[in-house]
Design a protein around this motif. Structure first.
Motif, PDB file in Angstrom:
ATOM      1  N   VAL A 174      -8.086   6.514   2.617  1.00  0.00           N
ATOM      2  CA  VAL A 174      -7.598   7.696   3.322  1.00  0.00           C
ATOM      3  C   VAL A 174      -8.761   8.467   3.932  1.00  0.00           C
ATOM      4  O   VAL A 174      -8.693   8.925   5.083  1.00  0.00           O
ATOM      5  CB  VAL A 174      -6.789   8.593   2.362  1.00  0.00           C
ATOM      6  CG1 VAL A 174      -6.508   9.958   2.994  1.00  0.00           C
ATOM      7  CG2 VAL A 174      -5.489   7.906   1.965  1.00  0.00           C
ATOM      8  N   HIS A 188       2.861   9.683   0.296  1.00  0.00           N
ATOM      9  CA  HIS A 188       1.662   9.430   1.110  1.00  0.00           C
ATOM     10  C   HIS A 188       1.649  10.189   2.425  1.00  0.00           C
ATOM     11  O   HIS A 188       0.637  10.193   3.135  1.00  0.00           O
ATOM     12  CB  HIS A 188       1.521   7.935   1.367  1.00  0.00           C
ATOM     13  CG  HIS A 188       2.661   7.302   2.103  1.00  0.00           C
ATOM     14  ND1 HIS A 188       3.982   7.675   1.947  1.00  0.00           N
ATOM     15  CD2 HIS A 188       2.688   6.304   3.047  1.00  0.00           C
ATOM     16  CE1 HIS A 188       4.751   6.942   2.712  1.00  0.00           C
ATOM     17  NE2 HIS A 188       3.992   6.112   3.400  1.00  0.00           N
ATOM     18  N   VAL A 232      -6.127   0.947   0.478  1.00  0.00           N
ATOM     19  CA  VAL A 232      -5.029   1.777  -0.018  1.00  0.00           C
ATOM     20  C   VAL A 232      -3.887   0.910  -0.516  1.00  0.00           C
ATOM     21  O   VAL A 232      -3.298   1.164  -1.582  1.00  0.00           O
ATOM     22  CB  VAL A 232      -4.534   2.737   1.082  1.00  0.00           C
ATOM     23  CG1 VAL A 232      -3.297   3.495   0.622  1.00  0.00           C
ATOM     24  CG2 VAL A 232      -5.633   3.717   1.468  1.00  0.00           C
ATOM     25  N   VAL A 285      -6.874   0.519   5.299  1.00  0.00           N
ATOM     26  CA  VAL A 285      -5.470   0.381   4.916  1.00  0.00           C
ATOM     27  C   VAL A 285      -5.299  -0.670   3.824  1.00  0.00           C
ATOM     28  O   VAL A 285      -4.447  -0.515   2.933  1.00  0.00           O
ATOM     29  CB  VAL A 285      -4.598   0.063   6.151  1.00  0.00           C
ATOM     30  CG1 VAL A 285      -4.728  -1.387   6.594  1.00  0.00           C
ATOM     31  CG2 VAL A 285      -3.134   0.401   5.856  1.00  0.00           C
ATOM     32  N   SER A 321      -2.277  -0.925  11.406  1.00  0.00           N
ATOM     33  CA  SER A 321      -2.622  -0.183  10.187  1.00  0.00           C
ATOM     34  C   SER A 321      -1.770   1.061   9.986  1.00  0.00           C
ATOM     35  O   SER A 321      -1.418   1.410   8.857  1.00  0.00           O
ATOM     36  CB  SER A 321      -4.106   0.192  10.192  1.00  0.00           C
ATOM     37  OG  SER A 321      -4.428   0.995  11.316  1.00  0.00           O
ATOM     38  N   TYR A 322      -1.415   1.759  11.072  1.00  0.00           N
ATOM     39  CA  TYR A 322      -0.607   2.968  10.924  1.00  0.00           C
ATOM     40  C   TYR A 322       0.762   2.627  10.353  1.00  0.00           C
ATOM     41  O   TYR A 322       1.221   3.231   9.377  1.00  0.00           O
ATOM     42  CB  TYR A 322      -0.480   3.676  12.271  1.00  0.00           C
ATOM     43  CG  TYR A 322       0.484   4.833  12.257  1.00  0.00           C
ATOM     44  CD1 TYR A 322       0.320   5.905  11.387  1.00  0.00           C
ATOM     45  CD2 TYR A 322       1.584   4.865  13.111  1.00  0.00           C
ATOM     46  CE1 TYR A 322       1.213   6.977  11.366  1.00  0.00           C
ATOM     47  CE2 TYR A 322       2.479   5.926  13.108  1.00  0.00           C
ATOM     48  CZ  TYR A 322       2.290   6.976  12.227  1.00  0.00           C
ATOM     49  OH  TYR A 322       3.177   8.022  12.208  1.00  0.00           O
ATOM     50  N   HIS A 371       4.102   0.677   3.319  1.00  0.00           N
ATOM     51  CA  HIS A 371       3.764   0.009   2.055  1.00  0.00           C
ATOM     52  C   HIS A 371       4.198   0.808   0.836  1.00  0.00           C
ATOM     53  O   HIS A 371       4.625   0.229  -0.170  1.00  0.00           O
ATOM     54  CB  HIS A 371       2.255  -0.272   1.983  1.00  0.00           C
ATOM     55  CG  HIS A 371       1.440   0.895   1.520  1.00  0.00           C
ATOM     56  ND1 HIS A 371       1.117   1.966   2.344  1.00  0.00           N
ATOM     57  CD2 HIS A 371       0.902   1.205   0.308  1.00  0.00           C
ATOM     58  CE1 HIS A 371       0.417   2.851   1.671  1.00  0.00           C
ATOM     59  NE2 HIS A 371       0.275   2.427   0.435  1.00  0.00           N
ATOM     60  N   TRP A 372       4.088   2.151   0.898  1.00  0.00           N
ATOM     61  CA  TRP A 372       4.416   2.952  -0.283  1.00  0.00           C
ATOM     62  C   TRP A 372       5.920   3.005  -0.553  1.00  0.00           C
ATOM     63  O   TRP A 372       6.347   2.808  -1.703  1.00  0.00           O
ATOM     64  CB  TRP A 372       3.814   4.346  -0.160  1.00  0.00           C
ATOM     65  CG  TRP A 372       4.089   5.225  -1.350  1.00  0.00           C
ATOM     66  CD1 TRP A 372       4.824   6.366  -1.377  1.00  0.00           C
ATOM     67  CD2 TRP A 372       3.635   5.028  -2.694  1.00  0.00           C
ATOM     68  NE1 TRP A 372       4.867   6.899  -2.648  1.00  0.00           N
ATOM     69  CE2 TRP A 372       4.147   6.094  -3.475  1.00  0.00           C
ATOM     70  CE3 TRP A 372       2.866   4.053  -3.319  1.00  0.00           C
ATOM     71  CZ2 TRP A 372       3.905   6.198  -4.845  1.00  0.00           C
ATOM     72  CZ3 TRP A 372       2.624   4.157  -4.682  1.00  0.00           C
ATOM     73  CH2 TRP A 372       3.134   5.223  -5.423  1.00  0.00           C
ATOM     74  N   TYR A 408       0.467   1.502   6.754  1.00  0.00           N
ATOM     75  CA  TYR A 408       0.308   2.642   5.850  1.00  0.00           C
ATOM     76  C   TYR A 408       1.654   3.331   5.616  1.00  0.00           C
ATOM     77  O   TYR A 408       1.991   3.701   4.490  1.00  0.00           O
ATOM     78  CB  TYR A 408      -0.705   3.630   6.422  1.00  0.00           C
ATOM     79  CG  TYR A 408      -0.950   4.813   5.514  1.00  0.00           C
ATOM     80  CD1 TYR A 408      -1.778   4.685   4.403  1.00  0.00           C
ATOM     81  CD2 TYR A 408      -0.347   6.043   5.758  1.00  0.00           C
ATOM     82  CE1 TYR A 408      -1.993   5.765   3.553  1.00  0.00           C
ATOM     83  CE2 TYR A 408      -0.559   7.118   4.917  1.00  0.00           C
ATOM     84  CZ  TYR A 408      -1.385   6.975   3.816  1.00  0.00           C
ATOM     85  OH  TYR A 408      -1.576   8.043   2.966  1.00  0.00           O
TER      86      TYR A 408
END
Length: 660
Positions: free
Chosen positions: A52, A150, A35, A32, A302-303, A309-310, A306
């Motif tokens: 990923v 994402h 990414v 993560v 981490s999930y 963040h985008w 992920y």
């Protein structure tokens, strides 16, 4: 004890069966963070997108291990399996979708809100990978401003988990000794398909499960015990080190996503598999070094990290009028971590530990109601075309030029080599006498020629393929059907004597310069645009003239600022300066190789030539908008419909006498 220590000590790692393996959370953290740094352009990690692929291996391993153990014990049920998936995935996802839609309703331009509505619905039904594969392409709006871009990765995973239990149950029942062979065969088949599709349609190989499934299947093979355990401590240490080195090495050495996934994706995939497999029979020094509590904590969240963040990065770009990220990117990391931690503790954990929605029925009902709410919001954004009444009328008018209906689009998007003529001009003008032949840039000019011919009472046809220069005996390796298509156009011209005029128009500055976007070759195997372009242009005109056709050649269309309608709309909305126009001197410099090829044409060809730059540029700058502020371009190089229509009087003035 530091903050990470207190947080980690307060968390009992969630597991459904088997012993907790902290090194897998460490691997999640590496994935993560790779990414995150890649998307925020922090540090020397141009290949950070391979995180990923690492996630896929982890997921394939853990989920398959659970399914297979339950199948062998006779305790597997689809209801139980999908309850666990919903508890793991849905709560944080629904909160993310709701927050993203609400923020975007305040912040986004109508086009972006409409696209977000589409992609939110696709995300809900775990098909966003199919959506982005279908909508990514030459004629679509940029996807980098979609906060849900994402989510394609989540769709790939969930599609895999629709099929995987069925396959394992079927093979376990019918051929119990062939489970590992079945998974291995599927892994090899999807890897081969991925490499093959990479050269045909790279977006499909990037997004779709049939080309990505092998990455999850590698983890699945570990999950069913297909690889013998490593019993020697030294070999275990070497495997762990090598695995991490393969992952980190690709994040540093891969320069871009071009050509990815393809075979190169096997490096981080096998690296992740090596590291996971090394830990199956015991710990290693590498795993212990990566067991620092802050690293483990990032793995635990981490999930959610992920997920968040985008959108954080996209909204930040929007607030900064699309300016490149500066030092604020480090603040975005902190914001993403804070949102991820809040999501993990306030949303993920209560649902996964059954503090909320303790029964299966309560969980599924909540998931259904949440999905209906998100679907309704997404549907409103989609059906209203982004609620344009939220913005000023002039902003909405400019923004609408970002996603216009493109006339004659079907004429250039065919996948075959057949040359089907698209009618232009006067419907009752009789047999076509004029052919417009080109690529997507010619497509952008087609409305102008359609109106121009109609005003004259003439009939014409258009032949075009995107990225296919209208040149005889030329091969574009990225568009293998171009040569046969062009040959068919030439055959049409040879067998249609009524056509007396051919208009050649294309993105010449993508084929003529040595650094052009498209690198063309000729049938003799010669490569290099400077070597190939000039002779190909001369050969094409000579063949047309030998057929008795008059030739009108239009030169390169000047460029506009990148993503022009988007930047114009944002400038209007925010009250900031409009994009700077391109300099005419820059266009002339870029066009020098085309000009050299034009100058080198044999004398006496009887060629008519017009330079669109003289229509769009003055001595200093090239205009990109009408007097009312509406853009003449729909992107950097393609004219908008408004731009094409504004060219009609100029075509009438500059048309060579023979076109009558």
């Amino acid at each position: 004890m530091g903050i990470f220590g207190r947080l980690s000590a307060a968390i009992v790692p969630l597991k459904t069966s088997g012993a907790y393996r902290p090194e897998i959370d460490s691997l999640r953290a590496i994935a993560v963070v790779a990414v995150l740094l890649y998307h925020l352009e922090i540090g020397p990690f141009p290949g950070g997108f391979v995180g990923v692929d690492v996630f896929y291996v982890i997921s394939g391993y853990l989920i398959t291990q659970i399914i297979w153990r339950e199948i062998e014990q006779g305790s597997f049920t689809f209801a139980g399996f999908y309850e666990r998936r919903v508890r793991r995935i849905a709560p944080a996802l629904l909160v993310l979708l709701l927050a993203t839609l609400l923020v975007a309703t305040v912040l986004f331009l109508p086009t972006d809100l409409k696209l977000l509505g589409e992609s939110s619905i696709a995300t809900l039904i775990f098909s966003s990978n199919i959506y982005f594969s279908a909508t990514a392409g030459y004629f679509t709006s940029i996807s980098g401003l979609n906060p849900l871009l994402h989510m394609w990765t989540l769709a790939v995973e969930e599609q895999f988990y629709i099929v995987l239990p069925l396959v394992l149950l079927l093979v376990r029942r019918r051929a119990p000794t062939h489970v590992q062979a079945t998974l291995a065969a599927n892994a090899l088949a999807t890897l081969a398909a991925c490499v093959w599709m990479q050269g045909i349609r790279a977006t499909s190989s990037f997004y779709l499960i049939q080309y990505r499934g092998w990455e999850l299947m590698v983890g699945a093979l570990l999950g069913v015990g297909a690889v013998p355990r490593i019993t020697r401590p030294l070999l275990r240490e070497l495997s762990a080190v090598l695995g991490i080195a393969m992952i980190i090495g690709t994040t540093v050495l891969l320069e871009s996503e071009k050509g990815f996934p393809g075979w190169i994706a096997s490096v981080p995939v096998l690296g992740a598999a090596l590291f996971i497999h090394a830990g199956e029979s015991g710990t290693s020094l590498t795993a212990r070094l990566l067991g620092w509590k802050p690293i483990l904590y990032i793995g635990l969240i981490s999930y959610s990290l992920y997920l968040w963040h985008w959108p954080v990065a996209v909204f930040s770009r929007y607030l900064n009028q699309l300016a490149p990220l500066g030092d604020e990117k480090y603040l975005l990391v902190a914001i993403s971590l804070a949102l991820a931690a809040a999501s993990y503790h306030l949303v993920e954990l209560p649902v996964r530990t059954r503090a909320w929605f303790g029964t299966r029925r309560a969980l599924f009902n909540a998931f259904l109601l949440g999905s209906l709410l998100i679907g309704a919001l997404g549907g409103v954004a989609l059906l209203s075309r982004g609620l344009p009444q939220r913005v000023a009328a002039d902003v909405a008018a400019v923004d609408a030029e970002r996603d216009p209906a493109i006339p004659f689009l079907d004429c250039v998007t065919g996948r075959g080599t057949e040359a089907h003529p698209c009618p232009l001009g006067a419907n009752g003008g009789g047999t076509p006498t004029v052919v417009l032949w080109g690529d997507s840039f010619a497509l952008a000019w087609t409305p102008a020629f359609d109106m121009f011919l109609e005003q004259r009472g003439q009939a014409g046809v258009f032949f075009g393929r995107a990225a296919c220069p209208p040149l005889v005996g030329v091969v574009n390796p990225t568009r293998p059907r171009c040569r046969a298509f062009n040959d068919n156009v030439v055959e049409y011209l040879r067998t249609t004597p009524e056509v007396d005029t051919v208009i050649l128009l294309a993105a010449w500055n993508q084929y003529a310069p040595p650094d052009g976007i498209h690198q063309i070759q000729d049938l003799a195997g010669r490569k290099g645009n400077v070597t190939v372009f000039g002779p190909a242009l001369a050969r094409t005109i000579e063949q047309l003239r030998a057929m008795g056709k008059q030739v009108w050649l239009l030169g390169p269309t000047p460029d506009a600022p990148a993503d022009l309608p988007l930047h114009l709309a944002i400038a209007l909305q925010s009250g900031t300066a409009r994009p700077e126009p391109k300099l005419y001197s820059a266009h002339r410099e870029r066009s020098q190789h085309f000009a050299a090829a034009l100058q080198a044409l044999p004398p006496g060809l009887g060629l008519a030539y017009s330079d669109p730059a003289l229509w769009l540029c003055d001595a200093m700058r090239c205009r990109y908008a009408r007097g009312d502020g509406l853009p003449l371009y729909r992107d950097t190089g393609h004219l908008s419909v408004l731009g094409a229509e504004s060219m009609v009087p100029l075509l009438a003035r500059e048309a060579p006498p023979f076109i009558d």
